[in-house]
Design a protein around this motif. Structure first.
Motif, PDB file in Angstrom:
ATOM      1  N   GLU A  48       0.827  -1.210   0.000  1.00  0.00           N
ATOM      2  CA  GLU A  48       0.000   0.000   0.000  1.00  0.00           C
ATOM      3  C   GLU A  48       0.861   1.259   0.000  1.00  0.00           C
ATOM      4  O   GLU A  48       0.514   2.250  -0.630  1.00  0.00           O
ATOM      5  N   TYR A  49       1.962   1.218   0.721  1.00  0.00           N
ATOM      6  CA  TYR A  49       2.881   2.355   0.769  1.00  0.00           C
ATOM      7  C   TYR A  49       3.375   2.665  -0.641  1.00  0.00           C
ATOM      8  O   TYR A  49       3.384   3.819  -1.079  1.00  0.00           O
ATOM      9  N   GLN A  50       3.762   1.610  -1.340  1.00  0.00           N
ATOM     10  CA  GLN A  50       4.267   1.771  -2.710  1.00  0.00           C
ATOM     11  C   GLN A  50       3.148   2.215  -3.657  1.00  0.00           C
ATOM     12  O   GLN A  50       3.336   3.124  -4.460  1.00  0.00           O
ATOM     13  N   ALA A  51       1.986   1.569  -3.557  1.00  0.00           N
ATOM     14  CA  ALA A  51       0.873   1.876  -4.457  1.00  0.00           C
ATOM     15  C   ALA A  51       0.394   3.316  -4.295  1.00  0.00           C
ATOM     16  O   ALA A  51      -0.001   3.960  -5.279  1.00  0.00           O
ATOM     17  N   LEU A  52       0.447   3.829  -3.075  1.00  0.00           N
ATOM     18  CA  LEU A  52       0.024   5.204  -2.813  1.00  0.00           C
ATOM     19  C   LEU A  52       1.125   6.220  -3.113  1.00  0.00           C
ATOM     20  O   LEU A  52       0.917   7.415  -2.944  1.00  0.00           O
ATOM     21  N   ARG A  53       2.282   5.707  -3.517  1.00  0.00           N
ATOM     22  CA  ARG A  53       3.433   6.550  -3.843  1.00  0.00           C
ATOM     23  C   ARG A  53       3.854   7.427  -2.666  1.00  0.00           C
ATOM     24  O   ARG A  53       4.183   8.602  -2.837  1.00  0.00           O
ATOM     25  N   LEU A  54       3.831   6.824  -1.484  1.00  0.00           N
ATOM     26  CA  LEU A  54       4.279   7.528  -0.291  1.00  0.00           C
ATOM     27  C   LEU A  54       5.797   7.524  -0.263  1.00  0.00           C
ATOM     28  O   LEU A  54       6.433   6.659  -0.864  1.00  0.00           O
ATOM     29  N   SER A  55       6.368   8.489   0.444  1.00  0.00           N
ATOM     30  CA  SER A  55       7.817   8.570   0.550  1.00  0.00           C
ATOM     31  C   SER A  55       8.177   9.393   1.778  1.00  0.00           C
ATOM     32  O   SER A  55       7.296   9.888   2.486  1.00  0.00           O
ATOM     33  N   GLU A  56       9.466   9.556   1.994  1.00  0.00           N
ATOM     34  CA  GLU A  56       9.937  10.414   3.088  1.00  0.00           C
ATOM     35  C   GLU A  56       9.485  11.861   2.899  1.00  0.00           C
ATOM     36  O   GLU A  56       9.448  12.625   3.851  1.00  0.00           O
ATOM     37  N   ARG A  57       9.143  12.214   1.676  1.00  0.00           N
ATOM     38  CA  ARG A  57       8.691  13.583   1.389  1.00  0.00           C
ATOM     39  C   ARG A  57       7.191  13.775   1.614  1.00  0.00           C
ATOM     40  O   ARG A  57       6.702  14.894   1.577  1.00  0.00           O
ATOM     41  N   THR A  58       6.462  12.682   1.864  1.00  0.00           N
ATOM     42  CA  THR A  58       5.028  12.784   2.127  1.00  0.00           C
ATOM     43  C   THR A  58       4.815  13.581   3.407  1.00  0.00           C
ATOM     44  O   THR A  58       5.483  13.342   4.416  1.00  0.00           O
ATOM     45  N   ALA A  59       3.895  14.524   3.358  1.00  0.00           N
ATOM     46  CA  ALA A  59       3.599  15.350   4.536  1.00  0.00           C
ATOM     47  C   ALA A  59       3.129  14.453   5.683  1.00  0.00           C
ATOM     48  O   ALA A  59       2.394  13.490   5.453  1.00  0.00           O
ATOM     49  N   PRO A  60       3.552  14.756   6.916  1.00  0.00           N
ATOM     50  CA  PRO A  60       3.178  13.921   8.056  1.00  0.00           C
ATOM     51  C   PRO A  60       1.667  13.690   8.187  1.00  0.00           C
ATOM     52  O   PRO A  60       1.233  12.563   8.421  1.00  0.00           O
ATOM     53  N   ASP A  61       0.866  14.747   8.020  1.00  0.00           N
ATOM     54  CA  ASP A  61      -0.582  14.559   8.163  1.00  0.00           C
ATOM     55  C   ASP A  61      -1.139  13.675   7.051  1.00  0.00           C
ATOM     56  O   ASP A  61      -2.053  12.875   7.275  1.00  0.00           O
ATOM     57  N   ALA A  62      -0.585  13.756   5.854  1.00  0.00           N
ATOM     58  CA  ALA A  62      -1.019  12.896   4.754  1.00  0.00           C
ATOM     59  C   ALA A  62      -0.635  11.440   5.029  1.00  0.00           C
ATOM     60  O   ALA A  62      -1.402  10.524   4.725  1.00  0.00           O
ATOM     61  N   LEU A  63       0.527  11.238   5.622  1.00  0.00           N
ATOM     62  CA  LEU A  63       0.953   9.879   5.949  1.00  0.00           C
ATOM     63  C   LEU A  63       0.061   9.283   7.038  1.00  0.00           C
ATOM     64  O   LEU A  63      -0.343   8.119   6.954  1.00  0.00           O
ATOM     65  N   ILE A  64      -0.286  10.065   8.032  1.00  0.00           N
ATOM     66  CA  ILE A  64      -1.188   9.590   9.087  1.00  0.00           C
ATOM     67  C   ILE A  64      -2.537   9.199   8.490  1.00  0.00           C
ATOM     68  O   ILE A  64      -3.077   8.138   8.805  1.00  0.00           O
ATOM     69  N   ARG A  65      -3.069  10.022   7.607  1.00  0.00           N
ATOM     70  CA  ARG A  65      -4.345   9.687   6.958  1.00  0.00           C
ATOM     71  C   ARG A  65      -4.221   8.398   6.145  1.00  0.00           C
ATOM     72  O   ARG A  65      -5.129   7.566   6.127  1.00  0.00           O
ATOM     73  N   ALA A  66      -3.085   8.214   5.481  1.00  0.00           N
ATOM     74  CA  ALA A  66      -2.862   6.992   4.694  1.00  0.00           C
ATOM     75  C   ALA A  66      -2.828   5.763   5.605  1.00  0.00           C
ATOM     76  O   ALA A  66      -3.392   4.719   5.266  1.00  0.00           O
ATOM     77  N   ILE A  67      -2.194   5.887   6.773  1.00  0.00           N
ATOM     78  CA  ILE A  67      -2.138   4.763   7.714  1.00  0.00           C
ATOM     79  C   ILE A  67      -3.537   4.430   8.226  1.00  0.00           C
ATOM     80  O   ILE A  67      -3.899   3.254   8.347  1.00  0.00           O
ATOM     81  N   VAL A  68      -4.342   5.453   8.501  1.00  0.00           N
ATOM     82  CA  VAL A  68      -5.711   5.232   8.962  1.00  0.00           C
ATOM     83  C   VAL A  68      -6.506   4.467   7.895  1.00  0.00           C
ATOM     84  O   VAL A  68      -7.237   3.525   8.202  1.00  0.00           O
ATOM     85  N   GLN A  69      -6.336   4.853   6.652  1.00  0.00           N
ATOM     86  CA  GLN A  69      -7.074   4.221   5.557  1.00  0.00           C
ATOM     87  C   GLN A  69      -6.486   2.870   5.156  1.00  0.00           C
ATOM     88  O   GLN A  69      -7.203   2.006   4.646  1.00  0.00           O
TER      89      GLN A  69
END
Length: 123
Positions: free
Chosen positions: A66-87
């Motif tokens: 999911e991390y890869q599919a959502l194209r998350l990275s170290e540059r992802t904003a913290p609040d966006a990463l938290i929302r991604a983890i929730v989802q």
């Protein structure tokens, strides 16, 4: 008597199972937070991050599909990463142990001994 502990737990994860075993060897029966079955809320993750004293990126599994599919990275904003983890809670690193006001990512599982400094040499 040790403080109450919560283990963020995935039964399919060998590290989660080993951490549970190590806690039980210490006489600690933690509450199991089955985050894959009941995803955490933003507020719950915020509280967890405060206890851990860590940024959201420290709790993300960069190798998760999911991390890869959502194209998350170290540059992802913290609040966006938290929302991604929730989802997509599979992104959340595991196991995580919180005992009282202290917590850590138990990777490797033997790190759990850090929560019990008087017994640090026992595990």
């Amino acid at each position: 008597m040790p403080p109450h502990c919560v283990l963020w737990f995935d039964a399919r994860c060998p590290a989660s199972r080993r951490t549970l075993e190590l806690l039980r060897e210490r006489g600690v029966e933690p509450s199991l937070r089955r985050f894959l079955e009941e995803p955490p809320t933003v507020e719950e993750l915020d509280a967890l991050l405060r206890v851990l004293g860590a940024p959201p990126h420290a709790l993300a599994r960069a190798d998760a599909d999911e991390y890869q599919a959502l194209r998350l990275s170290e540059r992802t904003a913290p609040d966006a990463l938290i929302r991604a983890i929730v989802q997509h809670p599979r992104i959340l690193e595991r196991p995580i142990v919180v005992c009282g006001e202290r917590g850590l990512v138990a990777r490797p599982p033997e790190r759990v001994s850090e929560l019990f400094p008087a017994e640090a040499g026992m595990v």
